[in-house]
Design an enzyme around this catalytic site. Structure first.
Site, PDB file in Angstrom:
ATOM      1  CG  ASP A 263      -2.059  -1.113   1.067  1.00 56.35           C
ATOM      2  OD1 ASP A 263      -2.072  -2.106   0.154  1.00 56.35           O
ATOM      3  OD2 ASP A 263      -2.895  -1.071   2.008  1.00 56.35           O
TER       4      ASP A 263
ATOM      5  CE  LYS B 129      -4.115  -4.522   1.203  1.00 55.66           C
ATOM      6  NZ  LYS B 129      -4.776  -3.574   2.053  1.00 55.66           N
TER       7      LYS B 129
ATOM      8  CB  CYS C 119      -2.201  -2.816   5.042  1.00 55.84           C
ATOM      9  SG  CYS C 119      -3.792  -2.256   5.074  1.00 55.84           S
TER      10      CYS C 119
HETATM   11  C1  VGL Z   1      -4.852   0.591   5.783  1.00 55.52           C
HETATM   12  C2  VGL Z   1      -6.287   1.655   7.149  1.00 55.52           C
HETATM   13  C3  VGL Z   1      -7.157   1.591   6.241  1.00 55.52           C
HETATM   14  C4  VGL Z   1      -3.370   0.239   5.524  1.00 55.52           C
HETATM   15  C5  VGL Z   1      -5.636   0.533   4.686  1.00 55.52           C
HETATM   16  O1  VGL Z   1      -2.839   0.074   4.125  1.00 55.52           O
HETATM   17  O2  VGL Z   1      -2.469  -0.065   6.415  1.00 55.52           O
HETATM   18  N1  VGL Z   1      -5.136   1.183   6.931  1.00 55.52           N
HETATM   19  N2  VGL Z   1      -6.989   0.977   4.780  1.00 55.52           N
END
Ligand code: VGL
Ligand code: ZN
Length: 198
Positions: free
Chosen positions: A9, A107, A152
């Protein structure tokens, strides 16, 4: 040993100026690019939510960002709207080397279930397909980097260890949200699951 780098991410919304900015989130990009060539495979993950996703505080009457609510699959933190499919915030950080990626896995596309982990949605049952891909490529060892350490990266690393991979989290190439002690809890949980923290 066949060793993959899993880059979690590294997207604009998790970097300074983004909707769910992780402090110094952008600072890890050069270091991630620099190590890519040392791996047999590189996988990038991308948080990829439809507008109105159930993890967004704005989808719940009276819900405020960073509140925790109970969903059918368990507790869920409510987030600001982030990583909406196709939006600039959902794009990878512009300096991230995406050319080296063998696979990009998206995702969190199911409106009713969040997906922190690169392997399973937050019901801990619905697979994303990543495990099948890694098995097909005979990958048994994973190094994880990216955002956010305590969400994540943590969920992905713990799932990977449970699935039997040797997992190392390169913490110098991760940054955390750190919500109410979530970083400390994540570090403990990963260590307990057998993840090596570098
Ligand atoms: C994430 C919160 C919501 C992350 C993704 O990538 O850690 N955190 N969506
Ligand atoms: Zn998300």
């Amino acid at each position: 040993m066949t060793h993959a780098l899993i880059v979690i991410d590294v997207q604009n919304d998790f970097c300074p100026g983004g909707a769910l900015a992780v402090p110094e989130g952008d600072s890890i990009v050069p270091g991630i690019n620099a190590i890519m060539d040392g791996f047999d495979a590189v996988v990038l993950t991308q948080d990829w939510h439809p507008a109105g996703h159930s993890s967004f505080a704005s989808s719940h009457t009276g819900g405020a960002p960073f509140d925790t609510i109970n969903m059918a699959y368990g507790p869920q933190v409510l987030w600001p709207d982030h990583c909406v499919q196709g939006s600039p915030g959902a794009a990878f950080h512009p300096a991230l080397n995406t050319d080296r990626a063998d696979l990009i896995i998206r995702k969190g596309f199911n409106p009713a279930i969040d997906s922190y982990s690169a392997f399973f949605e937050n019901d801990h049952q619905t697979p994303t397909g990543l495990h099948g891909y890694l098995k097909t490529r005979a990958i048994d060892t994973l190094t994880m980097v990216g955002l956010a350490t305590d969400f994540c990266v943590n969920f992905s690393a713990v799932d990977a260890a449970r699935l039997g991979y040797a997992v190392r989290v390169e913490s110098t190439l991760c940054r955390a949200i750190d919500l109410d002690g979530s970083l400390e809890a994540a570090l403990q949980g990963m260590a307990q699951a057998g993840v090596t923290l570098a």
